[in-house]
Design a protein around this motif. Structure first.
Motif, PDB file in Angstrom:
ATOM      1  N   GLY A   1       0.808  -1.218   0.000  1.00 53.79           N
ATOM      2  CA  GLY A   1       0.000   0.000   0.000  1.00 53.79           C
ATOM      3  C   GLY A   1       0.837   1.262   0.000  1.00 53.79           C
ATOM      4  N   GLY A   2       2.061   1.162   0.509  1.00 53.14           N
ATOM      5  CA  GLY A   2       2.949   2.321   0.494  1.00 53.14           C
ATOM      6  C   GLY A   2       3.277   2.791  -0.902  1.00 53.14           C
ATOM      7  N   ALA A   3       3.162   1.896  -1.902  1.00 51.81           N
ATOM      8  CA  ALA A   3       3.422   2.279  -3.290  1.00 51.81           C
ATOM      9  C   ALA A   3       2.443   3.339  -3.768  1.00 51.81           C
ATOM     10  CB  ALA A   3       3.352   1.054  -4.199  1.00 51.81           C
ATOM     11  N   LEU A   4       1.274   3.424  -3.139  1.00 48.71           N
ATOM     12  CA  LEU A   4       0.286   4.430  -3.529  1.00 48.71           C
ATOM     13  C   LEU A   4       0.780   5.850  -3.278  1.00 48.71           C
ATOM     14  CD1 LEU A   4      -2.891   2.665  -2.108  1.00 48.71           C
ATOM     15  CD2 LEU A   4      -2.268   2.900  -4.520  1.00 48.71           C
ATOM     16  N   LEU A   5       1.812   5.984  -2.451  1.00 44.96           N
ATOM     17  CA  LEU A   5       2.380   7.306  -2.180  1.00 44.96           C
ATOM     18  C   LEU A   5       3.298   7.772  -3.301  1.00 44.96           C
ATOM     19  CD1 LEU A   5       3.262   6.627   1.563  1.00 44.96           C
ATOM     20  CD2 LEU A   5       1.423   8.120   0.738  1.00 44.96           C
TER      21      LEU A   5
ATOM     22  N   TRP B   1       0.798   1.591   7.823  1.00 47.02           N
ATOM     23  CA  TRP B   1       1.709   2.724   7.740  1.00 47.02           C
ATOM     24  C   TRP B   1       2.916   2.555   8.649  1.00 47.02           C
ATOM     25  CZ3 TRP B   1       1.220   7.719   5.231  1.00 47.02           C
ATOM     26  CH2 TRP B   1       0.263   7.705   4.212  1.00 47.02           C
ATOM     27  N   HIS B   2       2.976   1.455   9.408  1.00 46.60           N
ATOM     28  CA  HIS B   2       4.211   1.172  10.162  1.00 46.60           C
ATOM     29  C   HIS B   2       5.141   0.293   9.338  1.00 46.60           C
ATOM     30  CE1 HIS B   2       1.148  -1.770  11.902  1.00 46.60           C
ATOM     31  NE2 HIS B   2       2.007  -2.571  11.296  1.00 46.60           N
ATOM     32  N   LYS B   3       4.921   0.215   8.037  1.00 38.23           N
ATOM     33  CA  LYS B   3       5.857  -0.422   7.111  1.00 38.23           C
ATOM     34  C   LYS B   3       6.382   0.677   6.182  1.00 38.23           C
ATOM     35  CE  LYS B   3       3.950  -5.104   7.386  1.00 38.23           C
ATOM     36  NZ  LYS B   3       2.911  -4.961   8.394  1.00 38.23           N
TER      37      LYS B   3
ATOM     38  N   VAL C   1       9.535   6.610  -0.376  1.00 40.14           N
ATOM     39  CA  VAL C   1       9.257   5.316  -1.002  1.00 40.14           C
ATOM     40  C   VAL C   1      10.189   5.096  -2.187  1.00 40.14           C
ATOM     41  CG1 VAL C   1       7.546   3.948  -2.255  1.00 40.14           C
ATOM     42  CG2 VAL C   1       6.847   5.275  -0.247  1.00 40.14           C
ATOM     43  N   ASP C   2      10.312   6.106  -3.036  1.00 42.46           N
ATOM     44  CA  ASP C   2      11.170   5.978  -4.222  1.00 42.46           C
ATOM     45  C   ASP C   2      12.630   5.761  -3.837  1.00 42.46           C
ATOM     46  OD1 ASP C   2       9.013   6.268  -5.912  1.00 42.46           O
ATOM     47  OD2 ASP C   2       9.326   8.415  -6.256  1.00 42.46           O
ATOM     48  N   ALA C   3      13.080   6.451  -2.793  1.00 44.50           N
ATOM     49  CA  ALA C   3      14.470   6.298  -2.356  1.00 44.50           C
ATOM     50  C   ALA C   3      14.740   4.867  -1.906  1.00 44.50           C
ATOM     51  CB  ALA C   3      14.783   7.284  -1.230  1.00 44.50           C
ATOM     52  N   CYS C   4      13.799   4.282  -1.153  1.00 45.71           N
ATOM     53  CA  CYS C   4      13.986   2.908  -0.693  1.00 45.71           C
ATOM     54  C   CYS C   4      13.919   1.918  -1.849  1.00 45.71           C
ATOM     55  CB  CYS C   4      12.940   2.571   0.368  1.00 45.71           C
ATOM     56  SG  CYS C   4      13.195   3.444   1.943  1.00 45.71           S
ATOM     57  N   HIS C   5      13.054   2.184  -2.816  1.00 47.36           N
ATOM     58  CA  HIS C   5      12.978   1.300  -3.984  1.00 47.36           C
ATOM     59  C   HIS C   5      14.283   1.349  -4.775  1.00 47.36           C
ATOM     60  CE1 HIS C   5      11.780   0.487  -8.284  1.00 47.36           C
ATOM     61  NE2 HIS C   5      11.470  -0.641  -7.676  1.00 47.36           N
ATOM     62  N   GLU C   6      14.802   2.532  -5.002  1.00 49.91           N
ATOM     63  CA  GLU C   6      16.057   2.653  -5.743  1.00 49.91           C
ATOM     64  C   GLU C   6      17.204   1.983  -4.986  1.00 49.91           C
ATOM     65  OE1 GLU C   6      16.575   6.786  -6.490  1.00 49.91           O
ATOM     66  OE2 GLU C   6      14.905   6.905  -7.917  1.00 49.91           O
ATOM     67  N   LEU C   7      17.185   2.086  -3.671  1.00 52.93           N
ATOM     68  CA  LEU C   7      18.208   1.431  -2.854  1.00 52.93           C
ATOM     69  C   LEU C   7      18.131  -0.089  -3.019  1.00 52.93           C
ATOM     70  CD1 LEU C   7      20.378   2.286  -0.748  1.00 52.93           C
ATOM     71  CD2 LEU C   7      18.659   1.778   1.014  1.00 52.93           C
TER      72      LEU C   7
ATOM     73  N   GLY D   1      11.651  -7.639 -14.063  1.00 56.32           N
ATOM     74  CA  GLY D   1      12.317  -6.514 -14.710  1.00 56.32           C
ATOM     75  C   GLY D   1      13.813  -6.519 -14.591  1.00 56.32           C
ATOM     76  N   ALA D   2      14.474  -7.530 -15.104  1.00 52.71           N
ATOM     77  CA  ALA D   2      15.947  -7.563 -15.149  1.00 52.71           C
ATOM     78  C   ALA D   2      16.565  -7.401 -13.769  1.00 52.71           C
ATOM     79  CB  ALA D   2      16.467  -6.479 -16.088  1.00 52.71           C
ATOM     80  N   GLY D   3      16.016  -8.134 -12.803  1.00 51.85           N
ATOM     81  CA  GLY D   3      16.604  -8.142 -11.471  1.00 51.85           C
ATOM     82  C   GLY D   3      16.124  -7.050 -10.548  1.00 51.85           C
ATOM     83  N   GLU D   4      15.150  -6.260 -10.956  1.00 52.75           N
ATOM     84  CA  GLU D   4      14.688  -5.173 -10.095  1.00 52.75           C
ATOM     85  C   GLU D   4      13.657  -5.662  -9.084  1.00 52.75           C
ATOM     86  OE1 GLU D   4      13.347  -1.654 -11.931  1.00 52.75           O
ATOM     87  OE2 GLU D   4      15.281  -1.172 -12.835  1.00 52.75           O
ATOM     88  N   PRO D   5      13.853  -5.370  -7.800  1.00 54.20           N
ATOM     89  CA  PRO D   5      12.823  -5.684  -6.808  1.00 54.20           C
ATOM     90  C   PRO D   5      11.530  -4.928  -7.121  1.00 54.20           C
ATOM     91  CG  PRO D   5      14.919  -5.167  -5.744  1.00 54.20           C
ATOM     92  CD  PRO D   5      15.065  -4.803  -7.190  1.00 54.20           C
ATOM     93  N   VAL D   6      10.414  -5.543  -6.796  1.00 53.76           N
ATOM     94  CA  VAL D   6       9.119  -4.900  -7.032  1.00 53.76           C
ATOM     95  C   VAL D   6       8.966  -3.684  -6.128  1.00 53.76           C
ATOM     96  CG1 VAL D   6       6.621  -5.228  -7.024  1.00 53.76           C
ATOM     97  CG2 VAL D   6       8.126  -7.119  -7.666  1.00 53.76           C
ATOM     98  N   LEU D   7       9.270  -3.866  -4.841  1.00 55.01           N
ATOM     99  CA  LEU D   7       9.140  -2.768  -3.884  1.00 55.01           C
ATOM    100  C   LEU D   7      10.507  -2.469  -3.268  1.00 55.01           C
ATOM    101  CD1 LEU D   7       5.736  -3.832  -2.255  1.00 55.01           C
ATOM    102  CD2 LEU D   7       6.124  -1.968  -3.878  1.00 55.01           C
ATOM    103  N   THR D   8      10.747  -2.924  -2.049  1.00 54.11           N
ATOM    104  CA  THR D   8      12.006  -2.577  -1.373  1.00 54.11           C
ATOM    105  C   THR D   8      12.687  -3.786  -0.754  1.00 54.11           C
ATOM    106  OG1 THR D   8      10.961  -2.126   0.778  1.00 54.11           O
ATOM    107  CG2 THR D   8      11.029  -0.312  -0.812  1.00 54.11           C
ATOM    108  N   ALA D   9      12.285  -4.999  -1.164  1.00 54.23           N
ATOM    109  CA  ALA D   9      12.860  -6.215  -0.586  1.00 54.23           C
ATOM    110  C   ALA D   9      13.330  -7.145  -1.696  1.00 54.23           C
ATOM    111  CB  ALA D   9      11.827  -6.923   0.293  1.00 54.23           C
ATOM    112  N   PHE D  10      14.332  -7.944  -1.383  1.00 56.78           N
ATOM    113  CA  PHE D  10      14.766  -8.970  -2.330  1.00 56.78           C
ATOM    114  C   PHE D  10      15.407 -10.126  -1.570  1.00 56.78           C
ATOM    115  CE2 PHE D  10      18.244  -5.885  -2.057  1.00 56.78           C
ATOM    116  CZ  PHE D  10      19.362  -6.692  -1.826  1.00 56.78           C
ATOM    117  N   LEU D  11      15.394 -11.291  -2.222  1.00 59.06           N
ATOM    118  CA  LEU D  11      15.951 -12.515  -1.653  1.00 59.06           C
ATOM    119  C   LEU D  11      17.258 -12.876  -2.346  1.00 59.06           C
ATOM    120  CD1 LEU D  11      12.776 -14.804  -1.407  1.00 59.06           C
ATOM    121  CD2 LEU D  11      13.637 -13.134   0.247  1.00 59.06           C
ATOM    122  N   PHE D  12      18.159 -13.486  -1.591  1.00 60.74           N
ATOM    123  CA  PHE D  12      19.433 -13.919  -2.146  1.00 60.74           C
ATOM    124  C   PHE D  12      20.015 -14.972  -1.221  1.00 60.74           C
ATOM    125  CE2 PHE D  12      20.453 -10.823   1.007  1.00 60.74           C
ATOM    126  CZ  PHE D  12      21.743 -11.082   1.456  1.00 60.74           C
TER     127      PHE D  12
END
Length: 528
Positions: free
Chosen positions: A305-309, A330-332, A406-412, A433-444
């Motif tokens: 839901g934070g993506a709506l921002l 909103w605590h995420k 939100v955008d800063a965390c996504h780019e990070l 999308g060529a390795g891009e996380p959807v939001l701000t998390a990824f697995l490895f």
């Protein structure tokens, strides 16, 4: 005893007791001021003593230290000593190396606003306990309804403790509306009919209700089904694709099987932001299928839901406005102190089964006289004014300011995922999308050196063991807080590490250093 004597007796009882000053009234601020200064100093001392994202200690050692301080802290020193203890023994989400969970570093302005709520202690279960806060929550929910795409004049909602409570509410309303319409019963009064009990259900008397959710949906869906008397087995897991999104074809097939077996699809739960990868189910297609089969659509957007921002990421949630109910946290991706959950319904009349009247809280004549009540909107009675900190944050930063976070965390996260993909000892789990996380998390995962003659299964078992152990090593040494999960499926080789990047002030270099720490811990575990 005279009134004067009673008053003197009360004063005498309180005289030898320290710490009895109250935080409200005209003198409350003065009583709080020195205590807040003490807390701030103790927070700084505890953080300095911790020196990183988490204290370097084993669970047993930490527990021993907590027990010793708790036992020794007494009187006026208790506040400072225990606050320093808490700061020292907390995982600090503001540290760049603390990136395991959907555990955000709260904004200072939100924490300050929350202090005002704690000091005044309004409770949202009746107007006369929270006059201004009642209005503020109503206004905030209208804004949130508009953010989701609902008509604020037709929507309704409430602040919740988080996604688990919100999901429970959405499925409760789904049960009451859909099962109630199918059986002609008021489910919240008569209860869930027993399967095969002869209750009219078209051609399938007493059909068992079913909830359909992706195999990657939050565990609270099963918990809600159990609490609602449907049973965890009522939840049908729907297959996901390689990105852990619910497959539309699999959902269609599951709905068709329900009908063929005489079962009633009560609800479809679509996830907008899974906890592991931030995957977003096809919301518009889910809405179309829910309408076709007469099911309630609940969207769990506690994370996404934070993506709506964000103007850039909001299109990911296309179709959310078609949902019957939505969970937001909103605590995420909202940088609020917990709890800051929001539950919304598209049509206020669907809230009917939750309506309650308690004569000591919301008598009908009070409401007729213009004193509104929020009691019938919540599962809880006593409830903090959690809307206030969100309202202050929104008015301070605006949607645009929060969207930049939100955008800063996504780019990070994108940069972090690319760093993993480029590292010879790390392996990125496939992302869109060529390795891009959807939001701000990824697995490895860390890739141990090949064992040579061992089988593939043995190598997979070893990789799981090393990745699980390196995470514990980082915790024990106080170097980092990294998440751990497992991919869907069976057999070894499914353990993955997780970074959830929610600190907009973290730099790419700090993420790279965190990954270097993971590699160093993995190498040490291989040597061990």
């Amino acid at each position: 005893m005279t009134t004067e004597a009673l008053g003197a007796a009360v004063e005498e009882l309180l005289r030898p007791v320290t710490g009895t000053a109250l935080s409200g009234g005209t003198g409350g601020a003065a009583a709080l001021e020195p205590l807040v200064r003490e807390v701030l100093g103790a927070l700084a001392e505890g953080a300095a003593r911790r020196g990183g994202p988490v204290a370097a200690a084993s669970p047993a050692d930490l527990a021993g230290g907590v027990a010793d301080t708790f036992g020794a802290a007494r009187g006026t020193e208790a506040l400072g000593r225990l606050t320093e203890l808490l700061a020292h023994g907390s995982a600090d989400p503001a540290d760049p190396a603390c990136a395991a969970h959907l555990h955000c570093p709260p904004l200072a302005v939100a924490v300050a606003a929350d202090l005002a709520v704690s000091a005044l202690n309004p409770s949202q279960d009746s107007w006369d306990q929270a006059p201004a806060a009642t209005v503020l929550e109503t206004l905030l929910l209208e804004e949130m309804a508009g953010l989701v795409g609902y008509d604020p004049a037709e929507a309704a909602g409430v602040l919740t403790s988080g996604g688990t409570e919100s999901n429970l509410m959405g499925l409760m309303l789904a049960r009451d509306r859909v099962l109630g319409a199918a059986t002609g019963r008021q489910i919240e009064l008569t209860g869930v009919p027993r399967a095969g009990a002869g209750v009219g259900l078209g051609s399938a008397a007493g059909a068992r209700p079913r909830i359909l959710a992706s195999a990657a949906a939050h565990f609270s869906v099963q918990r809600a089904a159990a609490l609602l008397g449907l049973g965890e087995d009522a939840v049908i897991p729907v297959a996901v694709d390689s990105q852990l999104r619910m497959r539309t074809g699999a959902l269609t097939a599951a709905l068709e099987r329900c009908v063929e077996r005489g079962q009633l699809p009560v609800a479809i739960v679509a996830t907008a932001g899974t906890t592991d990868t931030g995957a977003i189910d096809p919301l518009r297609e889910c809405a179309e299928l829910a309408a076709r089969y007469g099911a309630w659509l609940h969207v769990d957007a506690a994370y996404g839901g934070g993506a709506l921002l964000s103007d850039r990421l909001a299109p990911l949630l296309d179709g959310i406005e078609l949902a019957d109910s939505v969970s937001l946290d909103w605590h995420k991706l909202g940088w609020q102190p917990a709890a800051a959950g929001i539950f919304l319904v598209r049509k206020s009349e669907t809230y009917a089964s939750l309506a309650r009247r308690a004569v000591y809280l919301n008598p009908a004549d009070d409401e007729e006289a213009g004193y509104p009540s929020l009691l019938g909107l919540s599962l809880r009675t006593t409830r903090r004014a959690d809307a206030f900190k969100i309202a202050v944050t929104l008015r301070t930063l605006g949607r645009e300011g929060l969207g930049r976070l939100v955008d800063a965390c996504h780019e990070l996260a994108v940069a972090g995922a690319r760093a993993v993909a480029a590292h010879p000892r790390l392996e990125l789990y496939g992302q869109a999308g060529a390795g891009e996380p959807v939001l701000t998390a990824f697995l490895f995962r860390y890739v141990p050196a090949a064992s040579g003659g061992a089988s593939a299964d043995a190598d997979a078992v070893r990789a799981d063991e090393v990745n699980a152990a390196l995470r514990r090593r980082l915790l024990r040494e106080g170097g980092a807080v990294v998440g751990r999960t497992e991919l869907p499926g069976e057999g070894p080789g499914r353990v993955r590490l997780k970074l959830t990047l929610l600190n907009p002030h973290t730099t790419v270099r700090e993420v790279e250093r965190l990954l270097d720490a993971v590699v160093a811990a993995g190498t040490a575990e291989e040597g061990a």
